[in-house]
Design a protein around this motif. Sequence first.
Motif, mmCIF file in Angstrom:
data_model
loop_
_atom_site.group_PDB
_atom_site.id
_atom_site.type_symbol
_atom_site.label_atom_id
_atom_site.label_comp_id
_atom_site.label_asym_id
_atom_site.label_seq_id
_atom_site.Cartn_x
_atom_site.Cartn_y
_atom_site.Cartn_z
ATOM 1 N N VAL A 103 -6.777 8.596 11.141
ATOM 2 C CA VAL A 103 -6.924 9.716 10.202
ATOM 3 C C VAL A 103 -5.679 9.897 9.327
ATOM 4 C CG1 VAL A 103 -8.596 10.960 11.611
ATOM 5 C CG2 VAL A 103 -6.165 11.271 12.042
ATOM 6 N N SER A 104 -4.538 9.413 9.790
ATOM 7 C CA SER A 104 -3.333 9.532 8.960
ATOM 8 C C SER A 104 -3.371 8.601 7.751
ATOM 9 C CB SER A 104 -2.089 9.236 9.801
ATOM 10 O OG SER A 104 -2.146 7.929 10.346
ATOM 11 N N ASP A 105 -4.288 7.623 7.756
ATOM 12 C CA ASP A 105 -4.402 6.677 6.646
ATOM 13 C C ASP A 105 -5.507 7.049 5.672
ATOM 14 O OD1 ASP A 105 -2.391 4.994 7.794
ATOM 15 O OD2 ASP A 105 -3.901 4.278 9.218
ATOM 16 N N LEU A 106 -6.159 8.181 5.858
ATOM 17 C CA LEU A 106 -7.251 8.572 4.970
ATOM 18 C C LEU A 106 -6.719 8.912 3.583
ATOM 19 C CD1 LEU A 106 -9.414 10.795 7.345
ATOM 20 C CD2 LEU A 106 -9.956 8.514 6.505
ATOM 21 N N VAL A 107 -7.488 8.539 2.571
ATOM 22 C CA VAL A 107 -7.157 8.787 1.170
ATOM 23 C C VAL A 107 -8.260 9.660 0.577
ATOM 24 C CG1 VAL A 107 -6.684 7.736 -1.078
ATOM 25 C CG2 VAL A 107 -5.962 6.580 1.024
ATOM 26 N N GLU A 108 -7.887 10.583 -0.294
ATOM 27 C CA GLU A 108 -8.866 11.492 -0.899
ATOM 28 C C GLU A 108 -9.454 10.866 -2.160
ATOM 29 O OE1 GLU A 108 -9.209 16.169 -2.366
ATOM 30 O OE2 GLU A 108 -7.373 15.403 -1.428
ATOM 31 N N PHE A 109 -10.790 10.918 -2.238
ATOM 32 C CA PHE A 109 -11.521 10.380 -3.388
ATOM 33 C C PHE A 109 -12.358 11.487 -4.007
ATOM 34 C CE2 PHE A 109 -10.755 6.785 -0.603
ATOM 35 C CZ PHE A 109 -10.367 5.783 -1.469
ATOM 36 N N THR A 110 -12.681 11.297 -5.278
ATOM 37 C CA THR A 110 -13.598 12.198 -5.988
ATOM 38 C C THR A 110 -14.922 11.475 -6.179
ATOM 39 O OG1 THR A 110 -11.781 13.291 -7.159
ATOM 40 C CG2 THR A 110 -13.986 13.524 -8.089
ATOM 41 N N VAL A 111 -16.003 12.136 -5.794
ATOM 42 C CA VAL A 111 -17.333 11.537 -5.894
ATOM 43 C C VAL A 111 -17.842 11.719 -7.313
ATOM 44 C CG1 VAL A 111 -19.685 11.564 -4.992
ATOM 45 C CG2 VAL A 111 -17.753 12.050 -3.462
ATOM 46 N N LEU A 112 -18.194 10.600 -7.978
ATOM 47 C CA LEU A 112 -18.705 10.643 -9.349
ATOM 48 C C LEU A 112 -20.219 10.647 -9.383
ATOM 49 C CD1 LEU A 112 -16.236 8.062 -10.958
ATOM 50 C CD2 LEU A 112 -15.984 10.547 -10.773
ATOM 51 N N PHE A 124 -8.461 10.880 -13.162
ATOM 52 C CA PHE A 124 -8.796 11.168 -14.552
ATOM 53 C C PHE A 124 -8.055 12.386 -15.084
ATOM 54 C CE2 PHE A 124 -12.503 9.119 -12.601
ATOM 55 C CZ PHE A 124 -12.564 7.977 -13.396
ATOM 56 N N THR A 125 -6.956 12.734 -14.414
ATOM 57 C CA THR A 125 -6.123 13.835 -14.890
ATOM 58 C C THR A 125 -4.792 13.287 -15.352
ATOM 59 O OG1 THR A 125 -5.207 14.235 -12.694
ATOM 60 C CG2 THR A 125 -7.209 15.454 -13.289
ATOM 61 N N SER A 126 -4.086 14.089 -16.144
ATOM 62 C CA SER A 126 -2.796 13.651 -16.677
ATOM 63 C C SER A 126 -1.729 13.584 -15.614
ATOM 64 C CB SER A 126 -2.345 14.600 -17.798
ATOM 65 O OG SER A 126 -2.241 15.928 -17.310
ATOM 66 N N GLY A 127 -1.938 14.271 -14.468
ATOM 67 C CA GLY A 127 -0.927 14.284 -13.410
ATOM 68 C C GLY A 127 -1.177 13.268 -12.340
ATOM 69 N N GLY A 128 -1.744 12.138 -12.648
ATOM 70 C CA GLY A 128 -2.071 11.143 -11.628
ATOM 71 C C GLY A 128 -1.036 10.076 -11.476
ATOM 72 N N GLY A 129 0.234 10.378 -11.732
ATOM 73 C CA GLY A 129 1.286 9.374 -11.652
ATOM 74 C C GLY A 129 1.461 8.799 -10.277
ATOM 75 N N GLU A 130 1.378 9.642 -9.278
ATOM 76 C CA GLU A 130 1.569 9.153 -7.919
ATOM 77 C C GLU A 130 0.473 8.195 -7.518
ATOM 78 O OE1 GLU A 130 1.938 12.400 -5.314
ATOM 79 O OE2 GLU A 130 3.803 13.143 -6.196
ATOM 80 N N ASP A 131 -0.772 8.480 -7.932
ATOM 81 C CA ASP A 131 -1.865 7.582 -7.614
ATOM 82 C C ASP A 131 -1.711 6.260 -8.356
ATOM 83 O OD1 ASP A 131 -3.000 9.432 -5.945
ATOM 84 O OD2 ASP A 131 -4.230 10.348 -7.526
ATOM 85 N N ASP A 132 -1.213 6.337 -9.590
ATOM 86 C CA ASP A 132 -1.003 5.095 -10.344
ATOM 87 C C ASP A 132 -0.003 4.207 -9.640
ATOM 88 O OD1 ASP A 132 -2.756 6.032 -12.186
ATOM 89 O OD2 ASP A 132 -1.213 6.741 -13.612
ATOM 90 N N ALA A 133 1.043 4.819 -9.085
ATOM 91 C CA ALA A 133 2.036 4.018 -8.385
ATOM 92 C C ALA A 133 1.475 3.437 -7.112
ATOM 93 C CB ALA A 133 3.264 4.889 -8.088
ATOM 94 N N GLY A 138 -1.459 0.927 -10.922
ATOM 95 C CA GLY A 138 -1.956 1.174 -12.270
ATOM 96 C C GLY A 138 -3.450 1.162 -12.400
ATOM 97 N N ALA A 139 -4.195 1.016 -11.329
ATOM 98 C CA ALA A 139 -5.658 0.951 -11.388
ATOM 99 C C ALA A 139 -6.287 2.228 -10.884
ATOM 100 C CB ALA A 139 -6.165 -0.234 -10.573
ATOM 101 N N ALA A 140 -5.599 3.359 -11.076
ATOM 102 C CA ALA A 140 -6.098 4.619 -10.546
ATOM 103 C C ALA A 140 -7.379 5.059 -11.225
ATOM 104 C CB ALA A 140 -5.031 5.705 -10.673
ATOM 105 N N SER A 141 -7.585 4.652 -12.492
ATOM 106 C CA SER A 141 -8.788 5.071 -13.208
ATOM 107 C C SER A 141 -9.981 4.173 -12.911
ATOM 108 C CB SER A 141 -8.510 5.082 -14.716
ATOM 109 O OG SER A 141 -8.152 3.781 -15.154
ATOM 110 N N GLN A 142 -9.829 3.229 -12.039
ATOM 111 C CA GLN A 142 -10.920 2.323 -11.721
ATOM 112 C C GLN A 142 -11.995 3.046 -10.934
ATOM 113 O OE1 GLN A 142 -9.724 -0.965 -9.368
ATOM 114 N NE2 GLN A 142 -11.733 -1.939 -9.303
ATOM 115 N N ILE A 143 -13.246 2.827 -11.302
ATOM 116 C CA ILE A 143 -14.380 3.410 -10.589
ATOM 117 C C ILE A 143 -14.796 2.441 -9.481
ATOM 118 C CG2 ILE A 143 -16.763 4.185 -10.800
ATOM 119 C CD1 ILE A 143 -16.203 4.965 -13.654
#
Length: 381
Positions: A278-287, A312-321, A325-330
């Motif tokens: 559970v410590s490795d779980l990542v949060e996703f948004t369902v499209l 898809f928000t402007s504050g997604g720098g941490e996810d991009d890192a 850089g593929a944070a916007s990938q569906i």
Amino acid sequence: MRRLLAEHGRHHRRDPEAGLHLILPQLRAISLSSLHLDDSPARVTGASAICLRKLKGLSKVRLTDAHFIWTEPHSKRLRVSLTIQKEVLTATILEQVFEIEYLVQHGQCPDCTKLAAKNTWKALVQVRQKVPHKRTFLFLEQLILKHGAQKDTISVKEVRDGLDFFYSSRSHALKMVEFLAGVVPIRSKASEQLLSADTHSNTANFKYTYSVEIVPVCKDDLVALPSKLARSLSNISPLTLCSRVGNSLHLLDPATLQSVELPSATYWRSPFDSLAGVSDLVEFTVLDVEPSGQTRGKWVLADAQVALSGAFTSGGGEDDAMDGGAASQILHTRTHLGGILQPGDDALGYYLTNANFNSDDFAALPAHRVPDVVLVKKAYP
């Protein structure tokens, strides 16, 4: 575990006046009434018998009267007035009245005295689970308190990776081992140590130790089964989720809703570790969620499109890192949560695209059988 230790201490706290509380109510109950007794102290019953048996030489005289004299309830003193007679010459009887003062001292019964001493245990149950968290022991603590399984325990000690339960009897330790086997998947091993032996009466004194190891797989863990074990379990996919932990493991394939039960005996013949917890779980948004119509119990199979939370928000720098850089990938995946997920919800899952697991069983999986995302549960704000 602190609650279990506190509950154990509450049941086994040694009251320094435990013995006083047992004897004093008997004596106080008749302290204001006179007791007219028969000839022999052997016929005296109740609290007076406790006092009169402490006197030496009373059997050589005739006891005609005995009664308590009132004292302060908190004084721990008891005063008894006795009237005795004895024939000193022919047809000459001497009578004497005197008072006796008793001091009430607190004490413990032999069993409590033995339990209060150190290193008097006869059986030890060592419970261990080699995982970096305490989720299983927190769950196990609630089960022990719910069923009262700690009532025969004389001591509980917290150690690395588990707990130690001490018992004064071997049967109590076996009862705890049987209880653990009924609620969690375990394997146990018994050993004994000879303390003393009597060759004349053919008796021996042993100390018994029971080592109990809990399966290192918890609920919502991602596991990769050995290929031979997966084929024996109805040919289930090797990449599964642990959906439930009881006295056996319940594994679920989120891509097909196939579910199998893995007994503890089968697990220990082919042991494996969890890939992620559970410590490795990542949060996703369902499209988008599209149920396929296949159901099994509360699970509904569905095809889902998800993206990393905040992609898809402007504050997604941490996810991009994090994902280069593929944070916007569906991401497309198949999930068992089609009955509770709706577009716009947040879900927790394992991001396998950039995951690196040190497992030969996971490395042996074909690339087309490893999804990008494995959704585990819905995330609530």
